[in-house]
Design a protein around this motif. Structure first.
Motif, PDB file in Angstrom:
ATOM      1  N   LEU A 159      -0.546   5.115  -0.326  1.00 37.17           N
ATOM      2  CA  LEU A 159      -0.711   5.522   1.000  1.00 37.17           C
ATOM      3  C   LEU A 159       0.219   5.622   1.809  1.00 37.17           C
ATOM      4  O   LEU A 159       1.299   5.492   1.842  1.00 37.17           O
ATOM      5  CB  LEU A 159      -1.678   4.092   1.493  1.00 37.17           C
ATOM      6  N   THR A 193      -5.662   6.868  -2.915  1.00 43.96           N
ATOM      7  CA  THR A 193      -4.920   6.310  -1.934  1.00 43.96           C
ATOM      8  C   THR A 193      -4.468   7.668  -1.189  1.00 43.96           C
ATOM      9  O   THR A 193      -3.698   7.486  -0.075  1.00 43.96           O
ATOM     10  CB  THR A 193      -3.478   5.872  -2.641  1.00 43.96           C
ATOM     11  N   ASP A 194      -4.944   8.729  -1.324  1.00 41.08           N
ATOM     12  CA  ASP A 194      -4.467  10.186  -1.018  1.00 41.08           C
ATOM     13  C   ASP A 194      -5.514  11.147  -0.967  1.00 41.08           C
ATOM     14  O   ASP A 194      -6.605  11.096  -1.607  1.00 41.08           O
ATOM     15  CB  ASP A 194      -3.415  10.641  -1.860  1.00 41.08           C
ATOM     16  N   ILE A 254      -8.239   0.799  -7.059  1.00 41.00           N
ATOM     17  CA  ILE A 254      -7.063   1.558  -7.192  1.00 41.00           C
ATOM     18  C   ILE A 254      -6.518   2.132  -8.552  1.00 41.00           C
ATOM     19  O   ILE A 254      -6.755   2.930  -9.036  1.00 41.00           O
ATOM     20  CB  ILE A 254      -5.655   1.198  -6.177  1.00 41.00           C
ATOM     21  N   PHE A 267      -9.548   4.509   1.118  1.00 40.92           N
ATOM     22  CA  PHE A 267      -9.905   3.005   1.448  1.00 40.92           C
ATOM     23  C   PHE A 267     -10.992   3.141   2.510  1.00 40.92           C
ATOM     24  O   PHE A 267     -10.923   3.833   3.462  1.00 40.92           O
ATOM     25  CB  PHE A 267      -8.410   2.520   1.951  1.00 40.92           C
ATOM     26  N   LEU A 314       0.738  -1.223  -0.035  1.00 43.67           N
ATOM     27  CA  LEU A 314       0.041  -0.195   0.066  1.00 43.67           C
ATOM     28  C   LEU A 314       0.952   1.405   0.010  1.00 43.67           C
ATOM     29  O   LEU A 314       0.467   2.023  -0.637  1.00 43.67           O
ATOM     30  CB  LEU A 314      -0.821  -0.020   1.004  1.00 43.67           C
TER      31      LEU A 314
END
Length: 342
Positions: A21, A63-64, A56, A85, A16
């Motif tokens: 992440l 992820t951000d 993703i 997530f 991840l």
């Protein structure tokens, strides 16, 4: 092929963080994923990772970013998860509910625009660890057909409840369907049949073939009782929290579409109702009554046994999952073989 608990956690964090992440968020996802596998809910553990990676890659799991609190009072909040997530959004929502409950006694936090968050019980366990009662519900892509119909409209809509006690782990985590959809996906991956009286095919006929079941519908547990509970959760985690419900829910099964489901996290502080020592003592007295009644169990006993076994012997990885995880690792230049033992 075996993954130890520590190796699984480390592997998830490495995957991840390479995908963008933060260490903190990757750690939350890793803990929630490992929790599922240790408890024996492997359908919601690392076996889901190929689907997460697809999410993703398709831009449906980000992820951000940051969650946004859209509405808030002393006892409630509504969170926009901004498609991060699901484990990260759910963790922060539950911790906010706990914080509020410790101030005012009871609190509810709803989320929308989140993602699949693993096992529901991970979040009610957070409440237990902080000395409060936790109740967690969510809706999912349609899987249950209303009684008397054959087309799925209602999700498998899990509910988890955790009760803090002195010595006993007291918790329930269950789908309102006869089986979680993840178990069907896992059976499909492994080439296994599913039990009878779990699902119907697209024509409304009973089936033990997971592929046919995924095209059809999953039965509610307990007939009309499970159906009614799933129905009510659909509304509490849909319109109540500004999320979709019924056929409008997408993105929890395969992450090929944006996730539109909702979640509801409730925390109750027993100490605001009664003396906490009294609450825990009377809870343990009830546990003792149940155990003394015969060869029975308390909700949570099976998970405790599974955790002890899986921490000792490690977690099995089937050949298909091994191949899927190995491919993910190859693409990220991670040596998967360093994590696996025979």
């Amino acid at each position: 092929m075996i993954l130890t608990a520590e190796k699984e956690k480390s592997l998830i964090i490495e995957i991840l963080t390479k995908l963008g992440l933060s260490e903190e968020d990757a750690g939350i996802v890793a803990k929630a994923t490992l929790d599922a596998d240790l408890k024996g809910f492997t359908s919601h553990g690392i076996g889901r990772f190929p689907q997460y990676i697809h999410g993703i890659e398709s831009g449906n799991i980000l992820t951000d970013g940051e969650i946004k609190i859209e509405k808030e009072t002393e006892a409630m909040a509504l969170i926009n998860g901004n498609h991060l997530f699901g484990q990260v959004v759910a963790y922060k929502a539950m911790m906010l509910a706990i914080e509020k409950a410790k101030k005012v006694g009871i609190a509810a936090v709803g989320t929308h625009d989140s993602n699949h968050f693993g096992v529901t019980g991970f979040y009610s366990d957070l409440a237990i660890k902080n000395g409060v009662i936790g109740v967690v519900t969510a809706n999912t892509d349609p899987a249950i057909a209303p009684l008397g119909a054959k087309d799925p409209i209602i999700g498998t809509n899990p509910i988890a409840i955790g009760i803090p006690a002195e010595d006993t782990y007291i918790a329930v985590d269950m789908a309102t369907s006869a089986s979680a959809r993840g178990k069907l996906l896992e059976a499909q991956r492994k080439g296994e049949k599913i039990p009878e009286n779990v699902a119907l095919d697209s024509e409304g006929n009973p089936t033990t073939d997971p592929t046919e079941a995924l095209k059809g519908s999953i039965l509610p547990f307990g007939a009309h009782k499970g159906y009614a509970l799933a129905f009510m959760i659909e509304l509490m985690t849909g319109p109540l929290v500004n999320a979709a419900c019924g056929i409008g829910v997408t993105g929890t099964a395969n992450h090929s579409k944006k996730c539109t489901k909702g979640d509801l996290f409730i925390a109750i502080d027993p100490s605001k109702f009664v003396d906490m020592d009294q609450f825990k003592s009377e809870t343990e007295d009830f546990v003792d009554q149940v155990r003394a009644s015969g060869d029975t169990f308390v909700p949570g006993d099976l998970e405790v046994k599974n955790i002890a076994k899986n921490e000792k012997f490690g977690l099995k990885v089937d050949e298909k999952l091994y191949a899927n995880l190995n491919k993910i690792c190859e693409n990220l230049e991670i040596d998967f073989k360093e994590y696996i033992s025979n």
